[in-house]
Enzyme design. Structure first.
Site, PDB file in Angstrom:
ATOM      1  N   VAL A  49     -17.648  -5.441  -4.391  1.00 39.99           N
ATOM      2  CA  VAL A  49     -17.284  -5.136  -5.773  1.00 39.99           C
ATOM      3  C   VAL A  49     -17.224  -6.420  -6.586  1.00 39.99           C
ATOM      4  O   VAL A  49     -17.111  -7.523  -6.038  1.00 39.99           O
ATOM      5  CB  VAL A  49     -15.933  -4.383  -5.848  1.00 39.99           C
ATOM      6  CG1 VAL A  49     -15.998  -3.063  -5.118  1.00 39.99           C
ATOM      7  CG2 VAL A  49     -14.787  -5.226  -5.333  1.00 39.99           C
ATOM      8  N   GLU A  68       6.820   2.403  -5.462  1.00 41.02           N
ATOM      9  CA  GLU A  68       7.490   2.899  -4.255  1.00 41.02           C
ATOM     10  C   GLU A  68       8.755   2.091  -3.968  1.00 41.02           C
ATOM     11  O   GLU A  68       9.798   2.662  -3.599  1.00 41.02           O
ATOM     12  CB  GLU A  68       6.534   2.835  -3.055  1.00 41.02           C
ATOM     13  CG  GLU A  68       7.063   3.502  -1.817  1.00 41.02           C
ATOM     14  CD  GLU A  68       7.223   5.002  -1.956  1.00 41.02           C
ATOM     15  OE1 GLU A  68       8.351   5.488  -1.704  1.00 41.02           O
ATOM     16  OE2 GLU A  68       6.253   5.689  -2.309  1.00 41.02           O
TER      17      GLU A  68
END
Length: 127
Positions: A49, A68
């Protein structure tokens, strides 16, 4: 350390790591998110990428992990101030979990935007 003294940098860093280790040990969802993030990073490396895509993927992974950890902190505080069941305490926990869900959905969408064209080209070459 006096009441209004700020802890030093290294002490703050140690406390932050202690919090992260606690979250890692007690929250299976964090372990899943870290594992999924590692897989995404491996796939990003494998599919080469761009630098910008790396940044976006890392930001998405970090957002989910950060959400989280914040969710865990909120759950601890709610349990501390309201050890018995209370509908508002439960709702606070649900809303915090919803924030994790929003970041996880966002991360999945980002992953699809980044990886779908590559997967499509890869599948096209095979078939």
């Amino acid at each position: 350390m006096g009441r209004y003294q700020k802890p030093g940098f290294w002490r703050s860093l140690t406390q932050a790591w202690r919090g992260m280790l606690y979250t890692w040990k007690t929250q299976g969802h964090l372990q899943f998110h870290v594992f999924a993030g590692i897989i995404v990073l491996f796939f990003a490396w494998w599919s080469e990428v761009s630098r910008f895509e790396w940044l976006i993927l890392i930001l998405a992974i970090g957002s989910v992990i950060g959400a989280e950890v914040m969710n865990t902190a909120l759950e601890i505080v709610v349990d501390m101030v309201q050890p018995n069941f209370h509908p508002l305490a439960g709702m606070a926990k649900d809303v915090a979990a919803g924030a994790v869900l929003v970041t996880a959905i966002q991360a999945v969408v980002i992953g699809l935007v980044v990886f779908f064209p590559r997967l499509y080209r890869f599948a096209y070459q095979i078939f």
